[in-house]
Every structure is written in structure tokens, then in C-alpha cells.
Motif scaffolding. Structure first.
Motif, PDB file in Angstrom:
ATOM      1  N   GLY A 128      28.618 -46.066 -21.231  1.00 30.04           N
ATOM      2  CA  GLY A 128      27.486 -46.347 -22.144  1.00 30.04           C
ATOM      3  C   GLY A 128      26.683 -47.369 -21.490  1.00 30.04           C
ATOM      4  O   GLY A 128      25.428 -47.479 -21.799  1.00 30.04           O
ATOM      5  N   ILE A 161      30.798 -40.454 -26.309  1.00 31.41           N
ATOM      6  CA  ILE A 161      30.123 -41.722 -25.452  1.00 31.41           C
ATOM      7  C   ILE A 161      31.198 -42.984 -25.336  1.00 31.41           C
ATOM      8  O   ILE A 161      31.694 -43.525 -26.477  1.00 31.41           O
ATOM      9  CB  ILE A 161      28.935 -42.417 -26.254  1.00 31.41           C
ATOM     10  CG1 ILE A 161      28.112 -40.999 -26.691  1.00 31.41           C
ATOM     11  CG2 ILE A 161      28.277 -43.452 -25.553  1.00 31.41           C
ATOM     12  CD1 ILE A 161      27.403 -40.642 -25.297  1.00 31.41           C
ATOM     13  N   TYR A 188      30.376 -47.341 -26.356  1.00 30.16           N
ATOM     14  CA  TYR A 188      29.007 -47.148 -27.474  1.00 30.16           C
ATOM     15  C   TYR A 188      28.812 -48.216 -27.868  1.00 30.16           C
ATOM     16  O   TYR A 188      27.573 -48.379 -28.323  1.00 30.16           O
ATOM     17  CB  TYR A 188      29.920 -46.062 -28.514  1.00 30.16           C
ATOM     18  CG  TYR A 188      28.946 -45.574 -29.555  1.00 30.16           C
ATOM     19  CD1 TYR A 188      27.776 -44.475 -29.355  1.00 30.16           C
ATOM     20  CD2 TYR A 188      29.194 -45.928 -31.019  1.00 30.16           C
ATOM     21  CE1 TYR A 188      26.986 -44.473 -30.260  1.00 30.16           C
ATOM     22  CE2 TYR A 188      28.322 -45.542 -31.825  1.00 30.16           C
ATOM     23  CZ  TYR A 188      27.297 -44.534 -31.525  1.00 30.16           C
ATOM     24  OH  TYR A 188      26.274 -43.902 -32.409  1.00 30.16           O
ATOM     25  N   TRP A 215      25.423 -50.018 -26.929  1.00 27.81           N
ATOM     26  CA  TRP A 215      24.161 -49.549 -27.642  1.00 27.81           C
ATOM     27  C   TRP A 215      23.634 -49.992 -28.865  1.00 27.81           C
ATOM     28  O   TRP A 215      22.597 -49.905 -29.631  1.00 27.81           O
ATOM     29  CB  TRP A 215      24.084 -47.915 -27.827  1.00 27.81           C
ATOM     30  CG  TRP A 215      24.473 -47.104 -26.548  1.00 27.81           C
ATOM     31  CD1 TRP A 215      24.336 -47.486 -25.289  1.00 27.81           C
ATOM     32  CD2 TRP A 215      24.224 -45.628 -26.612  1.00 27.81           C
ATOM     33  NE1 TRP A 215      24.476 -46.734 -24.243  1.00 27.81           N
ATOM     34  CE2 TRP A 215      24.451 -45.423 -25.047  1.00 27.81           C
ATOM     35  CE3 TRP A 215      24.427 -44.676 -27.438  1.00 27.81           C
ATOM     36  CZ2 TRP A 215      24.570 -44.047 -24.662  1.00 27.81           C
ATOM     37  CZ3 TRP A 215      24.439 -43.420 -27.056  1.00 27.81           C
ATOM     38  CH2 TRP A 215      24.603 -43.076 -25.395  1.00 27.81           C
ATOM     39  N   ARG A 267      21.716 -42.185 -29.669  1.00 25.71           N
ATOM     40  CA  ARG A 267      22.613 -43.077 -30.753  1.00 25.71           C
ATOM     41  C   ARG A 267      22.947 -42.860 -31.871  1.00 25.71           C
ATOM     42  O   ARG A 267      24.056 -43.202 -32.381  1.00 25.71           O
ATOM     43  CB  ARG A 267      21.954 -44.537 -30.500  1.00 25.71           C
ATOM     44  CG  ARG A 267      23.002 -45.654 -30.979  1.00 25.71           C
ATOM     45  CD  ARG A 267      22.059 -46.978 -30.959  1.00 25.71           C
ATOM     46  NE  ARG A 267      21.211 -47.204 -32.135  1.00 25.71           N
ATOM     47  CZ  ARG A 267      20.970 -48.326 -32.914  1.00 25.71           C
ATOM     48  NH1 ARG A 267      21.117 -49.729 -31.993  1.00 25.71           N
ATOM     49  NH2 ARG A 267      20.093 -48.459 -33.677  1.00 25.71           N
ATOM     50  N   GLY A 300      32.107 -41.801 -30.470  1.00 30.78           N
ATOM     51  CA  GLY A 300      31.865 -42.942 -29.542  1.00 30.78           C
ATOM     52  C   GLY A 300      33.083 -43.955 -29.493  1.00 30.78           C
ATOM     53  O   GLY A 300      33.746 -44.008 -30.426  1.00 30.78           O
TER      54      GLY A 300
END
Length: 459
Positions: free
Chosen positions: A221, A333, A336, A339, A369, A380
Motif C-alpha cells: 500500500g 491491502i 494499510y 494510508w 481507504r 487490511g
């Protein structure tokens, strides 16, 4: 009078000439002495420099030879170990785990694994893994395969619980009579460093694709927020990253082509075009039309082939995935947590100052997201190797009960892991004992990477 004056002038000139001659000789003598001294000093310094350089060169050569010898012996040992492991393959009696149990499971697929298979190893082929996970394997999995000289992974109960959670989310009939925990469609895997989050996520993607699911897998990610070109879109006030968007679409289409060709686009609104990668804004129309018979494969290919449309297609793809009803859809993801912090990009504020751009301000991250889509399945995994730092417990756009702690190895798992490394000749049989492997376990606190590093030091 005139003669006297001439005689005095001649005498004075002679005296001055003699004096100047004497001074010139003295000056030359001093200059020659100083030059001689300077020359001797320079020669002495050069000699000392050459000696010191020769000494340092000798030390460097000795160190290089020592490093070369060490590398040679290490490679020789590795080659001998590989030959021994190749011979061991013909002896199934060596595949013995704790208390005489089988070290490797005979179950052919991840879908058929049960609790009986927990704490055993499952063999994979690299061709199979590269085919099912073409986006890339997590670094922890790659290192495990390289250092153990075998592509096998430990089946953990924590992974089986994760798999069964999403299995029950798709088939509600499995929930009846089950004593498992609450079914979650959105999960964030948190936990200490090297506890196996990324490997569990990759295995979950492997299982979902075996089951015929449509999976968008992002093994890194962080790559969505670093590198490439970035432009601020005046229409959305978000930052477009067309290079990353094209890479996202290419990775998504690597495995899912057959499924994408069967799924029709549900939203036929034109895709807004943005600034392309290094080519500026499009000339002419600022929107790309979507025909009625377009499939998701056509949509993805349009974003790959048209740099002006790549970001808009990624944003539209998120909406399309929510509308898919024919097959289960999973968004997975890794990294994660990257993000929820700042990206690599900066926006100039003044001549001398820049403002860091947060990941949520990127159009692609902003679209994917959020976990607040009620019916979407999304998982995630946090990665502590990305230097993001500790995040607060409650995250924006994430359900409050989505975050779960993924554990490190327990004692039973560590027992199997150490027996597996014994099987792979990372430690000798003479040094291996229950007391020693427990020391390794408690010393590493169940950290998988540290255990793999410490096992060869058993004495």
C-alpha cells in the motif's frame, strides 16, 4: 673639483655594486638552502605517506581477503546443505514434527484445511504462488523460503479463524451452530513486528482466488503514496497520481482477467479525464464515455491505455466492485497503515515552504481507504517495517470493532517451527533439544524472524 666628484661617484657606485652582489649571493644561498630543506621535507612526507598508504592498503587487502574467504565458506556450506536436503527428500522418515506427529500436512488445498492441520506445514510450489499471486509475494514469505530452502508455510490457527470468518460472511448458513466469534466483513490486522500479518493476508488471497472470488490484492500500500508524478485536480481538489493508477490497474488485471470479462459495468456515466503522466491535460473532450456493453475488463484496459483516464478508472472501479453481485469480492491491502499518514508528496505553499500531502488527499487512496461500505469485504494489514509509527486505536473511515491483534507464535507453533528448521538443516541434531528450542522461543518472544535467525546458534 670635477675630477674629485667623478672619483667619489665611481667609488660609491663600486661600493654599492659590491654590496648588492654580496646580498644577491646571500639571497641565492638562502634560497637554495630553503629549497633544499623544502625538497627534503616533501620527500620525507611523501615517503611517510607511501608507507602509511601501503599499510592501509595492506589492511584493506587483508580485510577483503578475509571477507572473500568468509563468503566462499558460506556459499560452500549452503551448497552442501542444498545437496543434503535434496538427498533428504527421498527419506520421508525425516518429516517428523513434535511428539512424532507429521511435520507436513497432506491436505491438498487451503480450502480443505481444518483445525487438525494447525501447527503443521503446507508445501507450495513457486510456480503456483507466482500464478495465484502475480502482484508479488510479501517480503517475509520470500525470506522464509530463501533461508529455509523450501517453499512451505506454517498453518496457524489464527489464519484458519481469519479464513473461516470470511467464509461465514459469504455463506450465512455456516454461522448457524458455529461457536466462532462475530462475523466481520471488514478487518484490520494489527500486531507486533514479524507476527505473520502479511503472510496471513497473502494466504487469505490465495484461498479466496481458489474459491473463485474476485480479489483486488495490494501487497504494498505504501507504493500508492510514494514515487511517480502527482498533480492537483482542480475539479476534485484531490491529488492525481496517474503512474500509480496505471500500475494498480495492471496488477488487478493480472489474475482476474477471466472474471472481469464476465462482469458488466453497472455505472455508465462518463469517466472524467485528468492530467496525464508527463503529457499535461487532454486536448478536446474532458470525459471518456462508457458504452452499454462494456465489461469491467474493458474499463480496466481503458485506464491502462489512456493515462488521462487512469485515475478516474481506479476511482470508478471502487464503485463497480461494490456493485458486483455475481461473485464474492474481497479487497486486501497490505501496509494499510501507510494510508493514514503523510505521503511522499509536497505542495508548495510559499517560495521557501512546502506542505506535506496526506495520503487521504490522494484520489486513489481516498477511493479505497474507507471500510464503511457495509456489504463490502475488506481486510487490511498493518506493516511496522514502513516506519509509519503508532496510530491511534480509532481510525477514520474504519469500524471501531474491525481492528484485531494478530498473535506471534505460541508454544505449540514454536515447537513445530523449530522442528521444521531442524528438518531443513538450519540446526544440527546434536544441538537440538527441547530445552534449547524453548530458550530460542522465550528469547525471541515468538518473533518468527528472530527465531529463524537464532536457531542456527543452538549449541
Amino acid at each position: 673639483m670635477l675630477l674629485r666628484t667623478l672619483r667619489r661617484a665611481t667609488t660609491t657606485a663600486a661600493v654599492v655594486a659590491a654590496a648588492s652582489s654580496t646580498l644577491t649571493k646571500q639571497h641565492h644561498s638562502h634560497l637554495s638552502i630553503s629549497r633544499s630543506f623544502s625538497s627534503n621535507t616533501t620527500k620525507a612526507n611523501l615517503t611517510k605517506a607511501k608507507r602509511s598508504k601501503s599499510k592501509s592498503d595492506g589492511k584493506d587487502r587483508a580485510e577483503e581477503l578475509q571477507v572473500t574467504d568468509t563468503e566462499f565458506f558460506v556459499k560452500q556450506d549452503e551448497e552442501l546443505r542444498r545437496q543434503q536436503l535434496a538427498q533428504d527428500e527421498n527419506n520421508p522418515a525425516l518429516d517428523v514434527g513434535p511428539n512424532g506427529r507429521p511435520l507436513f500436512t497432506s491436505t491438498p488445498s487451503i480450502s480443505l484445511l481444518t483445525k487438525k492441520d494447525a501447527s503443521t506445514y503446507m508445501k507450495f510450489s513457486m510456480e503456483e504462488l507466482n500464478e495465484v499471486l502475480p502482484e508479488g509475494l510479501p517480503m517475509g514469505m520470500v525470506k522464509e523460503f530463501e533461508e529455509s530452502s523450501r517453499s512451505a508455510l506454517l498453518i496457524r490457527q489464527s489464519f484458519l479463524d481469519l479464513r473461516d470468518n470470511f467464509r461465514r460472511a459469504v455463506d450465512p448458513s455456516l454461522v448457524v451452530g458455529s461457536k466462532g466469534s462475530k462475523v466481520r466483513k471488514q478487518i484490520v490486522l494489527d500486531g507486533p513486528v514479524s507476527c505473520g500479518k502479511s503472510i496471513a493476508l497473502a494466504m487469505l488471497v490465495h484461498w479466496a482466488r481458489e474459491e473463485g472470488w474476485l480479489v483486488l490484492y495490494v501487497p504494498s500500500g505504501r507504493e500508492w503514496t510514494h514515487g511517480g508524478l502527482f498533480y492537483k485536480n482542480p475539479q476534485t481538489c484531490l491529488w492525481d497520481t496517474p503512474v500509480q493508477a496505471a500500475n494498480i490497474l495492471q496488477d488487478f488485471s493480472k489474475y482476474n482477467v477471466s472474471i472481469l470479462k464476465k462482469l458488466k459495468c453497472n455505472t455508465l456515466d462518463p469517466i472524467p479525464l485528468g492530467e496525464g503522466a508527463g503529457v499535461g491535460w487532454p486536448k478536446g473532450s474532458d470525459k471518456m464515455p462508457i458504452s452499454e456493453d462494456s465489461t469491467l475488463y474493458d474499463l480496466v484496459q481503458a485506464g491502462i491505455n489512456n493515462t488521462h483516464a487512469s485515475v478516474g478508472v481506479v476511482v470508478r472501479l471502487r464503485k463497480e466492485l461494490s456493485d458486483v453481485k455475481d461473485v464474492p469480492v474481497l479487497i486486501a491491502i497490505d501496509q494499510y497503515n501507510s494510508w493514514f499518514t503523510f505521503s511522499e508528496y509536497e505542495e508548495p505553499v510559499t517560495v521557501r515552504a512546502c506542505r506535506p500531502v496526506h495520503a487521504r488527499e490522494l484520489a486513489t487512496v481516498n477511493a479505497f481507504r474507507s471500510m464503511l461500505h457495509e456489504n463490502d469485504m475488506m481486510v487490511g494489514a498493518f506493516s511496522h517495517s514502513t516506519a509509519v509509527g503508532k496510530l491511534r486505536q480509532e481510525l477514520p473511515d474504519v469500524p471501531t470493532d474491525a481492528r484485531i491483534n494478530f498473535p506471534r507464535y505460541n508454544l505449540d507453533e514454536a515447537d513445530s517451527v523449530c522442528h521444521y528448521y531442524l528438518r531443513q538443516r538450519l540446526v544440527s541434531h546434536d544441538a537440538f533439544s527441547e530445552e534449547n528450542w524453548k530458550k530460542i522461543y522465550y528469547l525471541s518472544n515468538g518473533n518468527g524472524t528472530e527465531m529463524r535467525y537464532l536457531v542456527p546458534f543452538m549449541r
